[in-house]
Scaffold this motif. Structure first.
Motif, mmCIF file in Angstrom:
data_model
loop_
_atom_site.group_PDB
_atom_site.id
_atom_site.type_symbol
_atom_site.label_atom_id
_atom_site.label_comp_id
_atom_site.label_asym_id
_atom_site.label_seq_id
_atom_site.Cartn_x
_atom_site.Cartn_y
_atom_site.Cartn_z
ATOM 1 N N MET A 1 13.799 0.253 30.476
ATOM 2 C CA MET A 1 15.054 -0.477 30.267
ATOM 3 C C MET A 1 16.223 0.360 30.765
ATOM 4 O O MET A 1 16.374 1.536 30.412
ATOM 5 C CB MET A 1 15.238 -0.783 28.777
ATOM 6 N N ARG A 2 17.058 -0.256 31.655
ATOM 7 C CA ARG A 2 18.137 0.539 32.243
ATOM 8 C C ARG A 2 19.283 0.726 31.254
ATOM 9 O O ARG A 2 19.458 -0.052 30.317
ATOM 10 C CB ARG A 2 18.638 -0.113 33.521
ATOM 11 N N GLN A 3 20.031 1.769 31.509
ATOM 12 C CA GLN A 3 21.157 2.122 30.651
ATOM 13 C C GLN A 3 22.204 1.000 30.661
ATOM 14 O O GLN A 3 22.523 0.434 31.697
ATOM 15 C CB GLN A 3 21.778 3.423 31.162
ATOM 16 N N THR A 4 22.715 0.685 29.488
ATOM 17 C CA THR A 4 23.729 -0.361 29.376
ATOM 18 C C THR A 4 25.061 0.154 29.897
ATOM 19 O O THR A 4 25.526 1.227 29.508
ATOM 20 C CB THR A 4 23.885 -0.808 27.913
ATOM 21 N N ARG A 5 25.675 -0.630 30.768
ATOM 22 C CA ARG A 5 27.000 -0.291 31.305
ATOM 23 C C ARG A 5 27.974 -1.390 30.898
ATOM 24 O O ARG A 5 27.723 -2.578 31.133
ATOM 25 C CB ARG A 5 26.963 -0.151 32.823
ATOM 26 N N ILE A 6 29.075 -0.992 30.296
ATOM 27 C CA ILE A 6 30.064 -1.932 29.759
ATOM 28 C C ILE A 6 31.409 -1.668 30.423
ATOM 29 O O ILE A 6 31.879 -0.523 30.477
ATOM 30 C CB ILE A 6 30.206 -1.779 28.236
ATOM 31 N N LEU A 7 32.030 -2.716 30.928
ATOM 32 C CA LEU A 7 33.400 -2.625 31.423
ATOM 33 C C LEU A 7 34.322 -3.243 30.376
ATOM 34 O O LEU A 7 34.148 -4.398 29.991
ATOM 35 C CB LEU A 7 33.556 -3.375 32.750
ATOM 36 N N VAL A 8 35.300 -2.470 29.920
ATOM 37 C CA VAL A 8 36.297 -2.970 28.969
ATOM 38 C C VAL A 8 37.625 -3.109 29.704
ATOM 39 O O VAL A 8 38.071 -2.171 30.379
ATOM 40 C CB VAL A 8 36.462 -2.033 27.758
ATOM 41 N N VAL A 9 38.235 -4.279 29.600
ATOM 42 C CA VAL A 9 39.598 -4.472 30.107
ATOM 43 C C VAL A 9 40.542 -4.148 28.956
ATOM 44 O O VAL A 9 40.553 -4.827 27.928
ATOM 45 C CB VAL A 9 39.817 -5.908 30.604
ATOM 46 N N ILE A 36 30.658 3.408 28.895
ATOM 47 C CA ILE A 36 31.834 2.557 28.744
ATOM 48 C C ILE A 36 32.858 2.952 29.795
ATOM 49 O O ILE A 36 33.357 4.086 29.803
ATOM 50 C CB ILE A 36 32.453 2.702 27.344
ATOM 51 N N ASP A 37 33.148 2.046 30.700
ATOM 52 C CA ASP A 37 34.224 2.245 31.671
ATOM 53 C C ASP A 37 35.409 1.400 31.239
ATOM 54 O O ASP A 37 35.233 0.252 30.806
ATOM 55 C CB ASP A 37 33.773 1.854 33.076
ATOM 56 N N LEU A 38 36.598 1.949 31.380
ATOM 57 C CA LEU A 38 37.803 1.286 30.868
ATOM 58 C C LEU A 38 38.760 0.997 32.008
ATOM 59 O O LEU A 38 39.184 1.901 32.737
ATOM 60 C CB LEU A 38 38.470 2.164 29.809
ATOM 61 N N LEU A 39 39.085 -0.281 32.184
ATOM 62 C CA LEU A 39 40.046 -0.718 33.180
ATOM 63 C C LEU A 39 41.396 -0.829 32.486
ATOM 64 O O LEU A 39 41.572 -1.643 31.568
ATOM 65 C CB LEU A 39 39.600 -2.073 33.738
ATOM 66 N N ALA A 40 42.361 0.005 32.896
ATOM 67 C CA ALA A 40 43.588 0.149 32.114
ATOM 68 C C ALA A 40 44.765 0.516 33.000
ATOM 69 O O ALA A 40 44.584 0.995 34.131
ATOM 70 C CB ALA A 40 43.382 1.230 31.049
ATOM 71 N N ASN A 83 27.142 -2.732 38.782
ATOM 72 C CA ASN A 83 26.128 -3.511 38.054
ATOM 73 C C ASN A 83 26.310 -3.428 36.532
ATOM 74 O O ASN A 83 25.377 -3.080 35.793
ATOM 75 C CB ASN A 83 24.715 -3.055 38.434
ATOM 76 N N TYR A 84 27.483 -3.770 36.076
ATOM 77 C CA TYR A 84 27.734 -3.781 34.638
ATOM 78 C C TYR A 84 26.897 -4.865 33.964
ATOM 79 O O TYR A 84 26.707 -5.953 34.501
ATOM 80 C CB TYR A 84 29.214 -4.032 34.357
ATOM 81 N N ASN A 85 26.392 -4.551 32.776
ATOM 82 C CA ASN A 85 25.675 -5.547 31.979
ATOM 83 C C ASN A 85 26.630 -6.500 31.277
ATOM 84 O O ASN A 85 26.301 -7.661 31.037
ATOM 85 C CB ASN A 85 24.829 -4.867 30.889
ATOM 86 N N ILE A 105 29.948 -9.825 36.566
ATOM 87 C CA ILE A 105 29.331 -9.265 35.358
ATOM 88 C C ILE A 105 28.724 -10.419 34.554
ATOM 89 O O ILE A 105 29.417 -11.391 34.251
ATOM 90 C CB ILE A 105 30.370 -8.486 34.537
ATOM 91 N N PRO A 106 27.445 -10.348 34.202
ATOM 92 C CA PRO A 106 26.767 -11.523 33.646
ATOM 93 C C PRO A 106 27.275 -11.973 32.278
ATOM 94 O O PRO A 106 27.299 -13.173 31.993
ATOM 95 C CB PRO A 106 25.297 -11.097 33.583
#
Length: 333
Positions: A1-9, A36-40, A83-85, A105-106
């Motif tokens: 299972m691949r690592q979960t990647r989250i984009l937060v606005v 967790i990547d943060l778009l800010a 490829n954010y989850n 992003i799905p």
């Protein structure tokens, strides 16, 4: 299972950005391996660097309220290879949700609002009676549907001691007495601001009680700081520091006296005793997320009005909070 990647606005205001760290902490608690990547906004990136939960800081290069449709499409295309989850969109506007949509992003989580059907495909109901605090609203978007709110993890910014020492030297700061920080500004408007004469009187009383006083804020607050310093021995540092420097100066302070502002939440996040002064807003809605706090709020019949200026013209909610009352809450701690 691949690592979960989250984009937060992320949000656009200082206090909201600090409170958003509670969400990041919860996401890492639930899945310590997630990224967790943060778009800010660009101004916030140095402060976000003090949040260990955030993996990457990504610049949202648009002015507040700017649609910039084609630029958001380009940014979304640039983010596709990550490829954010999942995306979590904290602002409730349509434009805030566009970049995750364009990035393909799905799962895109956000509250219902501004006709975001399809752009947000994990749409959550917005119940003000349950989500009665800003931080709860942020945290709720990190939960599964119908999951009860957990205990809120408080924000905790990392303090840079090397930067502290640099500031002491460059600004000529004296540390032979405990320091009280004052933050007289508030972006929203004057109905959130304790009168300058009250800040000045408090600064004089603190000096007599054996404290140094630093007035902190941006260049916009420089005239406020000058007004306080001209009537007391307070040191006006407004406009002489960056926001990230204020993080470290607040960490060196014994207490911080603040209006309901972004810097109040910064003080809470570095463990300083927060002395919060509330006028047009409510300490229930945006409390500093710390156990080390003393809040002054008169809870008048007309409060909270949430107006930029006092609609009745008397500003009693702030004028009747006396410097003596605030002083006692500092000295007692």
């Amino acid at each position: 299972m691949r690592q979960t990647r989250i984009l937060v606005v992320g949000p656009s205001w200082v206090g909201d950005m600090i409170m958003a760290q509670s969400l990041f902490k919860w996401l890492k608690f639930r899945d310590p391996e997630c990224l967790i990547d943060l778009l800010a906004p660009e101004w916030s990136l140095p402060v976000i660097a003090r949040m260990p939960e955030v993996h990457k800081r990504l610049v949202l290069p648009f002015a507040h309220g700017e649609l910039a449709f084609s630029q958001r499409w380009q940014l979304g295309q640039w983010l596709r290879p990550a490829n954010y989850n999942r995306a979590i969109v904290l602002p409730r506007s349509m434009k805030a949700a566009l970049v995750p949509y364009f990035a393909g992003i799905p799962r895109r989580t956000g509250f219902r609002g501004e006709m975001r059907y399809g752009v947000i495909n994990d749409r959550r109901p917005f119940d003000k009676s349950v989500l009665d605090q800003t931080v709860k609203r942020f945290l709720a978007l990190g939960l599964d549907r119908n999951e009860p709110l957990p205990e809120i993890p408080p924000p905790a910014l990392r303090v840079d001691t090397e930067n502290q020492q640099r500031l002491y030297s460059e600004l000529g700061l004296e540390l032979d007495r405990p320091v009280i920080a004052m933050m007289p500004g508030a972006e929203y408007g004057p109905a959130k601001c304790w009168p300058l004469e009250s800040f000045t009187a408090l600064a004089n009383s603190l000096d007599s009680a054996g404290y140094h006083v630093w007035v902190l804020g941006s260049a916009k607050e420089q005239p406020l700081g000058e007004a306080i310093a001209s009537g007391s021995k307070a040191l006006n540092l407004c406009g002489r520091t960056k926001l990230v420097d204020v993080v470290d100066l607040l960490a060196a302070s014994a207490a911080a006296v603040s209006n309901d502002s972004g810097l109040m939440h910064v003080a809470a996040a570095v463990g300083t005793h927060v002395v919060g002064i509330y006028g047009s807003t409510s300490p229930h809605f945006t409390p500093p997320l710390t156990a080390q706090k003393t809040l002054h709020y008169l809870d008048l019949d007309c409060s909270p009005c949430f107006q930029r200026e006092c609609p009745l013209g008397h500003l009693r909610c702030l004028r009747e909070i006396t410097p003596e009352r605030v002083l006692s809450s500092i000295v007692a701690n």
